[in-house]
Design a protein around this motif. Structure first.
Motif, PDB file in Angstrom:
ATOM      1  N   GLY A  13       0.779  -1.221   0.000  1.00 26.23           N
ATOM      2  CA  GLY A  13       0.000   0.000   0.000  1.00 26.23           C
ATOM      3  C   GLY A  13       0.812   1.272   0.000  1.00 26.23           C
ATOM      4  N   ALA A  14       2.143   1.162   0.106  1.00 21.63           N
ATOM      5  CA  ALA A  14       2.975   2.371   0.134  1.00 21.63           C
ATOM      6  C   ALA A  14       3.211   2.948  -1.253  1.00 21.63           C
ATOM      7  N   GLY A  15       2.971   2.150  -2.294  1.00 19.27           N
ATOM      8  CA  GLY A  15       3.072   2.661  -3.652  1.00 19.27           C
ATOM      9  C   GLY A  15       4.336   2.324  -4.403  1.00 19.27           C
ATOM     10  N   LYS A  16       5.099   1.340  -3.937  1.00 18.23           N
ATOM     11  CA  LYS A  16       6.375   1.054  -4.594  1.00 18.23           C
ATOM     12  C   LYS A  16       6.189   0.537  -6.024  1.00 18.23           C
ATOM     13  N   THR A  17       5.143  -0.249  -6.254  1.00 21.49           N
ATOM     14  CA  THR A  17       4.940  -0.782  -7.604  1.00 21.49           C
ATOM     15  C   THR A  17       4.565   0.327  -8.584  1.00 21.49           C
ATOM     16  N   THR A  18       3.763   1.277  -8.140  1.00 19.44           N
ATOM     17  CA  THR A  18       3.418   2.414  -8.995  1.00 19.44           C
ATOM     18  C   THR A  18       4.657   3.244  -9.310  1.00 19.44           C
ATOM     19  N   ILE A  19       5.500   3.473  -8.318  1.00 16.39           N
ATOM     20  CA  ILE A  19       6.748   4.214  -8.526  1.00 16.39           C
ATOM     21  C   ILE A  19       7.636   3.468  -9.510  1.00 16.39           C
ATOM     22  N   PRO A 113      26.215  -7.260  -3.782  1.00 14.57           N
ATOM     23  CA  PRO A 113      26.649  -6.085  -3.012  1.00 14.57           C
ATOM     24  C   PRO A 113      26.582  -4.770  -3.764  1.00 14.57           C
ATOM     25  N   GLU A 114      26.568  -4.799  -5.104  1.00 12.36           N
ATOM     26  CA  GLU A 114      26.504  -3.555  -5.868  1.00 12.36           C
ATOM     27  C   GLU A 114      25.090  -2.983  -5.951  1.00 12.36           C
ATOM     28  N   ALA A 115      24.097  -3.727  -5.493  1.00 15.35           N
ATOM     29  CA  ALA A 115      22.721  -3.250  -5.547  1.00 15.35           C
ATOM     30  C   ALA A 115      22.525  -2.068  -4.601  1.00 15.35           C
ATOM     31  N   VAL A 116      21.647  -1.152  -4.988  1.00 12.89           N
ATOM     32  CA  VAL A 116      21.281   0.000  -4.162  1.00 12.89           C
ATOM     33  C   VAL A 116      19.844  -0.211  -3.694  1.00 12.89           C
ATOM     34  N   HIS A 117      19.608   0.040  -2.396  1.00 16.58           N
ATOM     35  CA  HIS A 117      18.324  -0.280  -1.784  1.00 16.58           C
ATOM     36  C   HIS A 117      17.582   0.975  -1.351  1.00 16.58           C
ATOM     37  N   VAL A 118      16.308   1.065  -1.751  1.00 18.11           N
ATOM     38  CA  VAL A 118      15.463   2.210  -1.405  1.00 18.11           C
ATOM     39  C   VAL A 118      14.192   1.698  -0.734  1.00 18.11           C
ATOM     40  N   PHE A 119      13.865   2.279   0.405  1.00 20.37           N
ATOM     41  CA  PHE A 119      12.635   1.919   1.121  1.00 20.37           C
ATOM     42  C   PHE A 119      11.609   3.019   0.897  1.00 20.37           C
ATOM     43  N   ILE A 120      10.388   2.626   0.497  1.00 18.01           N
ATOM     44  CA  ILE A 120       9.305   3.579   0.260  1.00 18.01           C
ATOM     45  C   ILE A 120       8.380   3.589   1.473  1.00 18.01           C
ATOM     46  N   LEU A 121       8.211   4.767   2.059  1.00 16.36           N
ATOM     47  CA  LEU A 121       7.349   4.927   3.221  1.00 16.36           C
ATOM     48  C   LEU A 121       6.070   5.674   2.839  1.00 16.36           C
ATOM     49  N   PRO A 122       4.935   5.283   3.415  1.00 17.42           N
ATOM     50  CA  PRO A 122       3.736   6.117   3.262  1.00 17.42           C
ATOM     51  C   PRO A 122       3.904   7.350   4.137  1.00 17.42           C
ATOM     52  N   PRO A 123       3.207   8.446   3.839  1.00 16.63           N
ATOM     53  CA  PRO A 123       3.352   9.643   4.670  1.00 16.63           C
ATOM     54  C   PRO A 123       2.772   9.483   6.065  1.00 16.63           C
ATOM     55  N   THR A 127      -2.811   6.912   5.942  1.00 13.16           N
ATOM     56  CA  THR A 127      -2.759   6.852   4.481  1.00 13.16           C
ATOM     57  C   THR A 127      -2.591   5.413   4.010  1.00 13.16           C
ATOM     58  N   LEU A 128      -1.733   4.671   4.700  1.00 15.05           N
ATOM     59  CA  LEU A 128      -1.518   3.270   4.337  1.00 15.05           C
ATOM     60  C   LEU A 128      -2.811   2.474   4.487  1.00 15.05           C
ATOM     61  N   VAL A 129      -3.510   2.681   5.599  1.00 11.97           N
ATOM     62  CA  VAL A 129      -4.779   1.982   5.827  1.00 11.97           C
ATOM     63  C   VAL A 129      -5.765   2.303   4.712  1.00 11.97           C
ATOM     64  N   GLN A 130      -5.899   3.587   4.377  1.00 11.57           N
ATOM     65  CA  GLN A 130      -6.853   4.004   3.344  1.00 11.57           C
ATOM     66  C   GLN A 130      -6.515   3.388   1.988  1.00 11.57           C
ATOM     67  N   ARG A 131      -5.218   3.317   1.667  1.00  6.60           N
ATOM     68  CA  ARG A 131      -4.829   2.738   0.382  1.00  6.60           C
ATOM     69  C   ARG A 131      -5.158   1.251   0.322  1.00  6.60           C
ATOM     70  N   LEU A 132      -4.892   0.533   1.404  1.00  5.21           N
ATOM     71  CA  LEU A 132      -5.165  -0.903   1.410  1.00  5.21           C
ATOM     72  C   LEU A 132      -6.665  -1.176   1.344  1.00  5.21           C
ATOM     73  N   VAL A 133      -7.438  -0.444   2.123  1.00  6.05           N
ATOM     74  CA  VAL A 133      -8.885  -0.632   2.111  1.00  6.05           C
ATOM     75  C   VAL A 133      -9.462  -0.213   0.758  1.00  6.05           C
ATOM     76  N   GLY A 134      -8.905   0.858   0.191  1.00  3.79           N
ATOM     77  CA  GLY A 134      -9.408   1.385  -1.069  1.00  3.79           C
ATOM     78  C   GLY A 134      -9.184   0.464  -2.248  1.00  3.79           C
ATOM     79  N   ARG A 135      -8.237  -0.465  -2.143  1.00  2.00           N
ATOM     80  CA  ARG A 135      -8.024  -1.419  -3.232  1.00  2.00           C
ATOM     81  C   ARG A 135      -9.281  -2.220  -3.528  1.00  2.00           C
TER      82      ARG A 135
END
Length: 212
Positions: A13-19, A113-123, A127-135
């Protein structure tokens, strides 16, 4: 420009796939790492494009044959990244974009080891609850399970190279794009990470407590 695998992780629900899709659409040098999974396709998903949908027996065969660079069981289904994806992207001079959970990210960190890692947070947790329920694609039990898992996933944010808050989709995409271009100084600042993650987790916990 030197390319590298880019790992995007986030709670559901944080939106990583859309990003990830926005990055792929705007850049010709980004390719998706198509994961294998045993879960059923969601409406509109295409085999071989969104995921390689396989039976559990086939997934276990892939594990035994060493064909997966990482794999995990998440929300009752298996997910894994084919080892061939990494080599193929490097040979083509492309950024390999891996949209995976935090368990898989840890395995990638150890193996690539050469991979770069990014964590996506909801604001916020709300917001996370609303996105999951809204699906509207999952019942209350599954939503509650995803929220409980989100508490543990958000607690791992400090393990990642970068954290992006998805409060505005275009800005979040720009932040991740800056990582690809090596311009991390152009990323938007956010509150101190412990304060931010504690606030999000507290709101999720309040929702879970009120729904019991």
């Amino acid at each position: 420009m030197t390319t590298f695998p880019l790992v995007l992780s986030a709670p559901s629900g944080a939106g990583k796939t859309t990003i990830a899709r926005r990055l792929h659409d705007r850049r010709g040098d980004v390719v998706f790492s198509v994961s294998a999974t045993t879960r059923a396709p969601r409406p509109g998903e295409v085999d071989g494009v969104d995921y390689h949908f396989v039976a559990e027996d086939e997934f276990r065969r892939m594990i035994g044959a060493g064909e997966l660079i990482e794999w995990a069981e998440v929300h009752g289904a298996f997910y894994g990244t084919p080892l061939a994806n990494v080599g193929q992207a490097a040979e083509r001079g492309r950024f390999l974009l891996l949209d995976i959970d935090v368990q898989g990210a840890r395995q990638i960190r150890a193996a690539v080891p050469e991979a770069v890692h990014v964590f996506i947070l909801p604001p916020s947790g709300e917001t996370l609850v609303q996105r999951l329920v809204g699906r509207g694609s999952e019942d209350d039990v599954r939503v509650q399970r995803r929220l409980k898992n989100a508490l543990a996933e958000i607690a791992t944010a400090a393990e990642f190279d970068h954290v992006v808050v998805n409060d505005d989709l275009d800005e979040a995409v720009a932040d991740v794009n800056a990582v690809l271009e090596g311009r991390t100084g152009a990323m938007r600042p956010h509150p101190p990470l412990p304060r931010l993650t504690d606030a999000v987790r507290a709101e999720i916990e309040r929702h879970l407590g009120s729904s019991v």
